[in-house]
Design a protein around this motif. Structure first.
Motif, short mmCIF file in Angstrom:
data_model
loop_
_atom_site.label_atom_id
_atom_site.label_comp_id
_atom_site.label_asym_id
_atom_site.label_seq_id
_atom_site.Cartn_x
_atom_site.Cartn_y
_atom_site.Cartn_z
N VAL A 104 10.13 9.99 17.84
CA VAL A 104 8.83 9.39 17.52
C VAL A 104 8.17 10.19 16.40
CG1 VAL A 104 6.51 8.90 18.37
CG2 VAL A 104 8.50 8.37 19.80
N GLY A 105 8.25 11.52 16.48
CA GLY A 105 7.71 12.36 15.41
C GLY A 105 8.39 12.12 14.09
N ALA A 106 9.71 11.94 14.12
CA ALA A 106 10.45 11.66 12.89
C ALA A 106 10.05 10.32 12.29
CB ALA A 106 11.96 11.68 13.17
N LEU A 107 9.80 9.33 13.15
CA LEU A 107 9.35 8.02 12.68
C LEU A 107 7.98 8.12 12.01
CD1 LEU A 107 10.48 6.01 15.80
CD2 LEU A 107 11.10 5.37 13.46
N GLU A 108 7.07 8.87 12.61
CA GLU A 108 5.74 9.01 12.03
C GLU A 108 5.81 9.73 10.69
OE1 GLU A 108 3.54 10.94 15.13
OE2 GLU A 108 3.17 9.06 16.21
#
Length: 420
Positions: free
Chosen positions: A256-260
């Protein structure tokens, strides 16, 4: 009193929500439309008909005729670039015109991201079936073929063989040229190259694999805020969404952090600013998050705005309207639900919708927050035209398995009769 010009070709469902947002932010909505016989008196006291809404200059002139007009807004994909350009011409607050032009032109977007070294699929452009073999040599198989300015999965195809790609190109050329709305027959601007008519050239992309993730963003003065992350599940053998779910149960927190972070990089690369944006990524096993598409200048479709409100306390339509007025963002609500999903219900076969049954039972189900009809009798459901006869916002689940069971239970309640 100050007013906000809402630009639309016809009286579409989003217009009412935009008008309500304008009232809530203290300005009068004024409807600027090309429709000569649309009754908008229930939405606004001011309306200008016969506006050439695909001309930025004509929209800017129409805005000048509206007393107290201080901004322009459209959530129609076909009009977002026009409206942003008109707002800039009129001296109103506006999104980055170059940013929305790149995002609404998928070929321009792919070139820009590729030049910046951001991960993406191999891609090419096909304007003639004779070019298919050359593109397949460069991109490989299978591929996805789509219009450069597509919306709502319109005319999106998958090809597993060269012959299939050739057949799709020939069919899509005919269908795109005959589109009644003109979406694929008007030239699409490209800030980094020549404008193109979508019906004359199609984007071919390497077929990506992995979970598909949807993000709702607010971009204000160079700062990107991710307001919702949801996972998309599709109906079998189609590009039609079965449901969106937040949180994305199958995506670990580090992804999720990588997506953001990837979304923020795309915003910077495309120069998107001062608008909301809906982004779709594929979480690939080899390259991580890879952008599928960006929808700038509007809230995400389906019930994503409702998901953001009930799941995160963020009113995306109000955020979009405030940006169109140059106002600060609205206050945030409290997050209400630990998990929320938007579920679609489709006919079991293609055809013209005749009757929808089971809405009362659906709305009475304890897990259903709201249920809407977005199409009805007379609307046509085909392999090339997706409609959403019934959609529902649901809660009351805590795992993906519980959601799948709930989806099956709710689907059994809804019957959509069609005739061939």
């Amino acid at each position: 009193m100050e007013s906000l010009g809402i630009v639309t070709d016809h009286l579409r469902p989003w217009v009412e929500r935009a008008a309500i947002c304008a009232y809530e932010l203290g300005v009068e909505p004024a409807i600027l439309t090309q429709c000569d016989d649309c009754d908008v008196s229930h939405l606004a006291d001011v309306a200008l008909s016969g506006v050439e809404v695909h001309s930025p200059e004509a929209v800017a002139r129409a805005a000048a005729d509206v007393e107290g007009c201080v901004g322009l807004l459209s959530w129609d994909d076909a009009l977002i670039v026009t409206t942003a350009t008109a707002a800039a011409l009129a001296g109103f607050p506006h999104p980055s015109v170059r940013g929305v032009q790149r995002a609404r032109n998928k070929y321009s977007m792919r070139r820009r991201l590729d030049d910046a070294g951001l991960p993406g699929p191999r891609f090419g452009l096909v304007s003639d079936p004779a070019q298919c073999a050359v593109v397949v040599d460069a991109v490989g198989l299978p591929v996805i073929i789509k219009p450069i300015n597509g919306t709502g999965s319109a005319l999106v195809r998958r090809a597993d063989t060269l012959a299939e790609l050739d057949r799709h190109v020939r069919e899509m050329q005919l269908l795109a040229a005959e589109t009644v709305s003109g979406l694929f027959t008007r030239a699409v601007p490209d800030p980094d190259g020549a404008s193109r008519i979508p019906a004359e050239a199609f984007l071919v992309e390497e077929c990506l694999t992995g979970p598909e993730i949807d993000l709702e963003l607010v971009v204000r003065d160079g700062r990107t805020e991710v307001c919702l992350v949801s996972e998309v599940t599709f109906a079998p053998d189609s590009f039609r969404e079965s449901f969106f779910v937040h949180p994305p149960f199958s995506v670990p927190p580090h992804d999720v952090g990588a997506l953001e972070n990837a979304a923020a990089e795309v915003v910077r690369c495309l120069e998107i600013d001062n608008c909301t944006a809906n982004m779709t990524f594929m979480l690939t096993p080899s390259a991580g998050p890879v952008l599928v598409e960006v929808n700038p200048g509007r809230p995400g479709g389906h019930l994503l705005a409702a998901m953001a409100w009930h799941g995160r306390g963020v009113d995306i339509p109000s955020e979009a309207t405030a940006l169109g007025l140059g106002q600060p963002g609205p206050s945030r609500g409290d997050s209400r639900l630990p998990a929320v999903a938007a579920v679609s219900f489709y006919p079991r076969e293609f055809g013209t919708v005749e009757e929808i049954r089971g809405l009362v039972e659906l709305r009475q189900h304890p897990s259903v927050i709201s249920a809407l009809t977005m199409a009805g009798p007379g609307d046509v459901f085909t392999a090339t035209r997706t409609i959403y006869p019934v959609v529902a916002l649901v809660g009351g689940f805590t795992t993906r398995a519980e959601l799948l069971d709930l989806h099956d239970e709710l689907t059994s309640l809804v019957e959509i009769d069609v005739r061939a």
